[in-house]
Design a protein around this motif. Structure first.
Motif, short mmCIF file in Angstrom:
data_model
loop_
_atom_site.label_atom_id
_atom_site.label_comp_id
_atom_site.label_asym_id
_atom_site.label_seq_id
_atom_site.Cartn_x
_atom_site.Cartn_y
_atom_site.Cartn_z
N ALA A 100 21.69 13.50 61.21
CA ALA A 100 21.82 13.12 59.81
C ALA A 100 20.88 13.91 58.92
O ALA A 100 21.12 14.03 57.71
N GLU A 101 19.81 14.47 59.50
CA GLU A 101 18.91 15.32 58.73
C GLU A 101 19.67 16.47 58.08
O GLU A 101 19.34 16.92 56.98
N LEU A 102 20.68 16.97 58.78
CA LEU A 102 21.46 18.10 58.24
C LEU A 102 22.21 17.71 56.98
O LEU A 102 22.40 18.54 56.08
N GLY A 107 25.12 20.12 54.97
CA GLY A 107 26.28 19.30 55.28
C GLY A 107 27.52 20.10 55.62
O GLY A 107 28.48 19.57 56.18
N ASP A 108 27.52 21.40 55.27
CA ASP A 108 28.67 22.23 55.60
C ASP A 108 28.93 22.27 57.09
O ASP A 108 30.04 22.61 57.54
N ALA A 109 27.91 21.95 57.89
CA ALA A 109 28.10 21.92 59.34
C ALA A 109 29.16 20.92 59.74
O ALA A 109 29.79 21.04 60.81
N PHE A 110 29.42 19.92 58.88
CA PHE A 110 30.39 18.87 59.19
C PHE A 110 31.62 18.94 58.28
O PHE A 110 32.43 18.02 58.27
N ALA A 111 31.76 20.02 57.55
CA ALA A 111 32.83 20.11 56.55
C ALA A 111 34.22 20.01 57.16
O ALA A 111 35.14 19.48 56.52
N SER A 112 34.41 20.50 58.37
CA SER A 112 35.75 20.55 58.98
C SER A 112 36.07 19.33 59.82
O SER A 112 37.17 19.24 60.38
N VAL A 113 35.13 18.40 59.94
CA VAL A 113 35.33 17.28 60.86
C VAL A 113 36.32 16.27 60.28
O VAL A 113 36.17 15.80 59.16
N ARG A 114 37.33 15.96 61.07
CA ARG A 114 38.31 14.94 60.68
C ARG A 114 38.05 13.62 61.39
O ARG A 114 38.54 12.57 60.97
N ALA A 116 29.96 13.93 54.18
CA ALA A 116 29.70 15.35 54.41
C ALA A 116 30.97 16.11 54.79
O ALA A 116 31.04 17.33 54.63
N SER A 117 31.97 15.39 55.30
CA SER A 117 33.24 16.04 55.67
C SER A 117 34.05 16.37 54.41
O SER A 117 34.08 15.60 53.46
#
Length: 537
Positions: free
Chosen positions: A280-282, A288-295, A315-316
């Protein structure tokens, strides 16, 4: 599932069979495996099958024979699963122990299983118990993955030996042992057969049920204690549903996770609550772009706090991301599931969340009922009681501890040790573990609310005390908690005792990240009783 199919899909042969099918799949590892001399971080299914065969040859060369117990006690990584597969392939019974357990906890498990071989690494093997004894004293032989241990076999000395022919195992024959969380003492060892692990637990996950299962275009990231039975049911689903890319994570450090996720763009992430808390630190660091593609985010083992669920769903950038939360136990596999949308998570920001809903039992696989803890008679819907489950996936026992099994087996039903409420529509809501349940309240619900009201980076455990308000143990990033912050957080809530404040890293946890509430009680509530009796933990 017919016997031949179970044999053909044995975990010892699983990678071979899937490589024969030929569907392309890349496994990216957060670091090289400890059993791979080539030090690779990218392998396909065929390469994984090669590693299993090579490791099976090494175990056989180290003296392992059919029926022997092989303890795997090492640093967490995907190769724990491959070591188990290699052990099953040569006919042994893998005993999977978390590398986070201390020697005094591991020792009685070694004594219980009397292993032919202990597989570990130098750091863990050099540890001593409180009496000064080394773990190597409790196994016939020791295999050190990185050498450096006198009288132990080094992996480099046995790699290269030919693997023997795979050993057939009957569907009802003991195949593997994994341990329970051990939140109240020495863990139990759960007995799995091919019929239970492959034929029942993994079977449901292998069905293609979009959008809550993997598709061919998915990039799947997994954080797990790879000694846990969950990792074995998961790998069956991955190799059956064949997502294009799999990210095998052995650590939750944002400095490792961030770059890897930015490079490979996961569409599905499964992790423990402690992993999500760390990652969650990210979401707070502008990464947060690290989770942009997560569905789809998948939570298991314990419920995740609403504040963390909200952070990841927000963040998604997927149009309709979901948080899939499973309800299950190691002894039974999955028992229920619920999905949380971004809209629902954000709506909860300013509300009392209510008891945690874990969904409905899986039709055709599981039945759930709520009963009186004293009489075991069913209670009316809307009334709290002990949750019982009936499932064909229920395991066959606790290794050499039948009396502990009988405490929880109620005929065909399984006593989960959870206090819950069945709604009028058939959904299950959890209130607490029986040992922590105080009549008229839900500590899980209050913990959810408090974490949502406290600043980011806090966690909390409420310890009920008979006849007194629950004692909050608050873990903050710096071990400090301002009085006005706490007073704002508890406004409008039931009465609580003055908080005990500790540093976040001081919160004691199991290998799966569960809070060790009994340890907190010993440290901060000397002599205080429990609201429940704890027979079913």
């Amino acid at each position: 599932m017919p016997a031949m199919k179970l044999w053909e899909s044995s975990i010892g042969l699983l990678f071979d069979r899937r490589s024969e099918i030929g569907k392309p799949m890349d496994f990216h590892l957060s670091r090289p495996m400890d059993i791979d001399p080539e030090g690779r971080t990218l392998l396909d299914v065929a390469a994984m099958a090669d590693v299993v065969r090579a490791t099976a040859g090494a175990l056989h060369e180290a003296g392992v024979r059919p029926g022997d117990r092989v303890v795997v006690y090492k640093e967490n990584h995907f190769d724990c699963l491959l070591l188990a597969a290699a052990g099953v392939r040569v006919g042994a019974v893998p005993v999977m122990l978390s590398g986070l357990m201390d020697p005094d906890t591991v020792r009685p498990l070694l004594q219980r299983t009397e292993p032919r071989l202990l597989v570990s690494g130098r750091r863990l093997l050099e540890q001593r118990g409180s009496d000064g004894a080394a773990l190597s004293e409790f196994s016939d032989r020791v295999l050190s993955l990185d050498g450096g241990i006198p009288e132990a076999i080094s992996l480099t000395d046995v790699l290269g030996a030919s693997a023997p022919p795979p050993v057939h195992r009957a569907d009802d024959e003991l195949m593997m042992l994994t341990h329970t969380s051990g939140t109240t003492g020495i863990p139990k060892l759960i007995m799995y057969t091919p019929e239970k692990l492959q034929g029942q637990m993994a079977r449901l996950e292998c069905r293609h049920l979009p959008p809550i299962t993997f598709g061919r275009k998915d990039t799947v990231a997994m954080f797990l204690p790879y000694v846990h039975a969950r990792s074995f049911t998961w790998i069956y689903s991955v190799l059956t549903l064949s997502p294009a890319t799999v990210l095998l994570m052995s650590e939750n450090d944002p400095e490792t996770v961030g770059p890897m996720f930015l490079k490979h763009r996961p569409t599905s992430i499964e992790a423990l609550p402690i992993d999500f808390l760390r990652m969650a630190e990210l979401t707070r660091q502008g990464q947060g772009d690290a989770f942009a593609s997560v569905r789809m985010f998948i939570g298991n083992f314990d419920a995740m706090h609403w504040s963390v669920i909200r952070a990841f769903l927000n963040a998604s950038r997927h149009r309709f991301p979901v948080w899939r939360e499973g309800y299950g136990q190691s002894e039974t596999g999955g028992m229920g599931m619920t999905a949380i949308t971004r809209r629902k998570a954000n709506k909860r920001r300013d509300e009392m969340p209510g008891p945690r809903k874990v969904g409905r039992p899986m039709p055709g696989f599981v039945k759930l009922k709520v009963v009186d803890p004293q009489t075991f008679a069913p209670v009316p819907r809307g009334k709290p009681g002990i949750v019982l489950a009936r499932t064909k996936a229920r395991c066959v026992g606790y290794y050499k501890e039948p009396e502990r099994w009988q405490e929880k087996a109620v005929g065909d039903w399984w006593n989960t040790g959870d206090i819950g409420v069945m709604t009028r529509t058939g959904a299950l809501k959890l209130l607490d573990r029986e040992v922590n349940y105080a009549t008229g309240m839900s500590c899980l619900e209050l913990e959810d609310t408090l974490v949502d009201r406290l600043p980011d980076g806090h966690d909390i455990a409420l310890l009920p005390v008979p006849g007194s308000p629950p004692v909050p143990v608050v873990a903050s990033p710096d071990g400090q908690l301002a009085k006005d912050v706490w007073e704002t957080a508890v406004r409008g809530l039931p009465e609580l005792a003055e908080p005990v404040v500790i540093g976040f890293k001081e919160m004691p946890r199991t290998g799966t990240g569960k809070i060790l509430r009994e340890q907190l009680r010993r440290q901060h509530l000397t002599g205080a009783g429990h609201p429940g009796h704890g027979r079913w933990t």
